[in-house]
Design a protein around this motif. Sequence first.
Motif, PDB file in Angstrom:
ATOM      1  N   UNK A 150       0.549  -1.127  -0.013  1.00 42.62           N
ATOM      2  CA  UNK A 150      -0.552  -0.045   0.008  1.00 42.62           C
ATOM      3  C   UNK A 150       1.019   1.224  -0.208  1.00 42.62           C
ATOM      4  N   UNK A 151       0.884   1.229  -1.289  1.00 43.14           N
ATOM      5  CA  UNK A 151       2.409   2.937  -1.270  1.00 43.14           C
ATOM      6  C   UNK A 151       1.960   3.930  -0.718  1.00 43.14           C
ATOM      7  N   UNK A 152       0.775   3.713  -1.224  1.00 41.22           N
ATOM      8  CA  UNK A 152      -0.431   5.855  -0.821  1.00 41.22           C
ATOM      9  C   UNK A 152      -0.412   6.118   0.449  1.00 41.22           C
ATOM     10  N   UNK A 153      -0.438   5.308   1.572  1.00 45.21           N
ATOM     11  CA  UNK A 153      -0.417   5.257   3.273  1.00 45.21           C
ATOM     12  C   UNK A 153       1.167   5.496   3.363  1.00 45.21           C
ATOM     13  N   UNK A 154       1.130   7.246   4.003  1.00 43.00           N
ATOM     14  CA  UNK A 154       2.168   8.027   4.320  1.00 43.00           C
ATOM     15  C   UNK A 154       2.374   7.819   5.795  1.00 43.00           C
ATOM     16  N   UNK A 155       4.389   7.864   5.712  1.00 42.87           N
ATOM     17  CA  UNK A 155       4.505   7.085   6.572  1.00 42.87           C
ATOM     18  C   UNK A 155       4.258   5.976   7.872  1.00 42.87           C
ATOM     19  N   UNK A 156       4.516   4.681   6.851  1.00 42.84           N
ATOM     20  CA  UNK A 156       3.429   3.943   7.699  1.00 42.84           C
ATOM     21  C   UNK A 156       4.647   3.132   9.179  1.00 42.84           C
ATOM     22  N   UNK A 157       5.993   3.243   8.701  1.00 43.40           N
ATOM     23  CA  UNK A 157       6.579   2.898   9.877  1.00 43.40           C
ATOM     24  C   UNK A 157       5.984   4.069  11.357  1.00 43.40           C
ATOM     25  N   UNK A 158       5.105   4.868  10.992  1.00 37.56           N
ATOM     26  CA  UNK A 158       4.374   5.909  11.955  1.00 37.56           C
ATOM     27  C   UNK A 158       3.232   5.020  12.134  1.00 37.56           C
ATOM     28  N   UNK A 159       2.628   4.328  11.681  1.00 42.24           N
ATOM     29  CA  UNK A 159       1.673   3.938  11.826  1.00 42.24           C
ATOM     30  C   UNK A 159       1.386   2.446  12.945  1.00 42.24           C
ATOM     31  N   UNK A 160       0.986   2.835  14.344  1.00 44.13           N
ATOM     32  CA  UNK A 160       0.507   2.001  15.456  1.00 44.13           C
ATOM     33  C   UNK A 160      -0.042   1.038  15.258  1.00 44.13           C
ATOM     34  N   UNK A 161      -0.341  -0.108  14.627  1.00 48.41           N
ATOM     35  CA  UNK A 161      -2.190  -0.753  14.066  1.00 48.41           C
ATOM     36  C   UNK A 161      -1.881  -1.311  15.606  1.00 48.41           C
ATOM     37  N   UNK A 162      -1.239  -1.839  16.441  1.00 51.15           N
ATOM     38  CA  UNK A 162      -1.660  -2.661  17.318  1.00 51.15           C
ATOM     39  C   UNK A 162      -2.834  -1.256  18.333  1.00 51.15           C
ATOM     40  N   UNK A 163      -2.110  -0.407  18.690  1.00 53.94           N
ATOM     41  CA  UNK A 163      -3.281   1.004  19.407  1.00 53.94           C
ATOM     42  C   UNK A 163      -3.999   1.348  18.264  1.00 53.94           C
ATOM     43  N   UNK A 164      -4.158   1.116  17.027  1.00 53.47           N
ATOM     44  CA  UNK A 164      -5.336   1.480  16.890  1.00 53.47           C
ATOM     45  C   UNK A 164      -6.213   0.599  15.928  1.00 53.47           C
ATOM     46  N   UNK A 165      -5.752  -0.776  16.528  1.00 52.99           N
ATOM     47  CA  UNK A 165      -6.574  -1.980  16.486  1.00 52.99           C
ATOM     48  C   UNK A 165      -7.101  -1.917  15.119  1.00 52.99           C
TER      49      UNK A 165
END
Length: 744
Positions: free
Chosen positions: A204-219
Motif C-alpha cells: 500500500x505505497x499510498x499510505x504515508x509514514x507507515x513506520x509511524x502507524x501503530x496498528x496495535x494501538x489503532x486496533x
Amino acid sequence: MRLRRAYAVQGVLLATALLVAACEEGPEQIYKPLPGDVKLPKLNGWDNPSVINPGEQPFQMGTSGQKTGTTKICEADELQKRWAVMVKSPILPGTGMGGLDLRGTPKWAGLTIDDAQQKLCQAYVAGEDIYFWGDNNELIAFFDPKTRIIDSLGAFPGYEGTVAAAPFELAVNKEVQKDGKPMSDPWSESAIRDMNKAFLKAFRPEVTNPDQRDCVALASCYVRDWNTQKLLVFLDLGLYVAIEPEALKVTTIQMALQRNFEFGRGDVKFQSTPMPPAGISPVPLIDFSATCKPTLGLTWDHIQKNCLGVDPEDKALMQPVWSNEAIYADMGGVSVYLTRPTLPKEQVIADGTRATATDKIVALGFNQLYQGRIVMDRTALYKAFWATVGAEAKKLVPALDMDPVFAKLAPAGDAAKLTIGTQRITDSTVFPAVEKTLTIRTRELVEAEAKKLGVVPQKLKDPNFYVEILIREMLKLFNDDKAPTPSELYMFAADETAQVLYGRLARKLGTQRYAVTLVYQNVSDQVLALFFKEGALRTEEILFKDAELTQYDNKPGDGVFRLWNLVKSKRLGLVNVLFPKQDPGCPGGVCVYPKIERALVNLNMSPATDVLVSYHKEDSLSGYSVPVEGKRSIFYPAAYFGFSGNVIGAGLWASGKDGITKAISSGAFYDQLDFCGKKVGLWDPVDNLLNSLPSDCQNIISYSENGKFLLGISTYVQTTPYKIGVNLNFLAGRVNGAYYWAEQ
C-alpha cells in the motif's frame, strides 16, 4: 427469485430476507472459515460435499469426484498447466493471489468468479458462493452469488506462493520467516506491528509514514484465537493468517479485497443535527476532518468534495440494495447508502448504477474494517447492564440480591470508546484476572448466588438472557438513553448457532423514522457492525400507513407495524383483492415489469397510492403451503407481492384468477401473536411456547427432512366466517417469523 416460494413450512420466509440486511450493511465477519460440512482433502478431493449449481449451465463431473463449476473451459492438459502456475503465484495483499487480480477490469470494478474461471479454468464447487481450484483445492474463492464478484481468496496446503515484504515472508505450511529465519513468536504485539508496517510499504505505497502507524494501538491489527489456531488479522490490508501454535506453521492465508478510504478512520460521534427539528437524535457523524463529516441527510456531493482526498471514487463498490430502491457504496469499513429523490415511482435503480451528486445519504453502516472508534460510554454500559440483570433476576428469585456482587466489579479507567470488531465489550479493568466476557462472567455470578438460595431457574442459565439485556442496554445509547419499548425493538439470531445476534431499534418521532441495528457476537464479545438509517422505503411507507389506518385492540392505529393487524387490514389483509395495476400507459395495459420482477399496484391508502413491489406471477414456482403433518404440506400456486424493506416487511400471496389474498408472511413485526391462547413474539424461545401450550391445542409441528429439527408449528386462529391458520417459523430454538393463510 427462481426458488419455489412455498416457504412457510420450511422455516424460511421470503419476507425475512430483510432481516439479514446487515449483509448489505457490510460484512459481519471478514475472515471466512469454511462451512462445517466442507472438509479440505488430505490428498485427493473431499468426500461427498453438498453441491449447489450457481450458474445457468449444467454441472460436469471433475476428476476428483467433486462437481465442477459451469461449462468446461479447459482440457485436462491445459488445466494442469494453469494450475501449476497458479500455486506458485505470489500472494499480493490488496490485489490477489493465484494470478487473480480482485480489483478487476477496469480497476476496482471487481473480479467475477466467471472471469476468474476464464483465467484458471473451471473450478470445483463447494456451495453457491464458494469455489476451489487445484488438484488438492489449493485456492479458494468466496463470492457474492448475486453479483458474482469475488470478495476474498484463500490459500491452503499445496499453495507455494508467498507473501513477501522485507524482512518478512509468509507461506502456507511453513513457519513465518524474518530475515530468512523462523520466528518463534509471530503473534506477539511487536511482531504483528512490524509485519503490518512492512506490508504497508510493500503493498500500500499510498499510505504515508507507515513506520509511524501503530496498528496495535489503532486496533487495525490483532491476534484472535480461532479453534486451536492463532489468527493474525491485518485490517489495513485485508490479510488473515492462521498459524498452528505448536508447529508454528501457517495453515492458511486469506485476503479480502480492500476498498479503504481515509475517512474510514474518523471517530463516530453522535449529534441531533442536521436532522429536522422534529428531531431524531442521536444520529451518527464521522468526524474525520474540518470539512469531511458524513452524516444522514447529506448528499453524495459532500463525499465527493470533502472526503475522497487521493482515494479514487471508482474504488467504491456500488450496487443497488433494498429492492433496488437505494445504492450501497462499500467504502471499506464504512458503508454509505443513498436514495435518489428523482426516481420515478414505476422504476427501480438498475444494476451497475453509480451514485450521483444529488443522491441523499439515508444510512451509514460500520463494520470490522472500520478503523475509527465509536464513542460509547462502556463504564455506564456495564453499570446499566448489571442493574437490569439484577432487577430481572430478582423477579425470578425474589430473595436474590446481586447489587453487592456487582458493586465489587465497578470498572476503572478510560472506557469511553469502542473499536468495532476488534475490541471486546468487556474492558480489561472489569475482570483483569478472568478471561471471560461480560455476559458469561455475569451469568456465572448470578448462578452462583442463586445456588446459595437453593433455586436456579432455567432462564438464569440461558446465555441469551444476558446477551439480550446487553443488546438492549447498548441500543439505549442510541435512543436518548431510553429503554426501547416493545413497539420499537426486536432481536433475532444471525445464524443457526445463535452465537451472533442482531438487535434492531426502530423509532418514530413526529414524521421522522429512524432505525439502528447492532450486531453482536457472543463468543468473541464484540460488536461486529452498527447501522443507522433515516426514513423508510416506498414499500415500508405503505405498511406504516396501513398500520395508521388499522385499529389495534379497538384503538385507533398508531403506525406500529403488527402482523395480525396486516392480516385483518381492509386494504392489504387476507381475502382482500390484490392485482397489478391496470393502466393503458403500462405495457399491455397491465403494470407488470418482468425484467425487473416488479409490479405496480394501486392501494386505497386514503388517498389511493401507487407503489412498486416485488412480483412473481402465479405458477409452479410461486405460491404458499398449508401444513398437513410433520414433513408434509400442500402447495397452492399464487402470485407473489413483496413489500420488503430494511426495517419491516411482508410477503403477500394472491390468486392469479380473482386477486384474493390467500397468505401473508413476515419476519419483522412488533406484536405478540396469539397461538392457542398464548402470546408469542419474535425471538421468543420455542421451548417456552411448547411447554406452555394447553392440552386441547390442536397443532401440527413441522420437522426437517431428517426429523431431528423443529422448523415450525401451525394451528387455526379463526374458524368463521372463514378459516385462518398460522404457522410460526423456528430458527435456533427461537421464533423467527410467522405466516398466515386463509381457507374459504
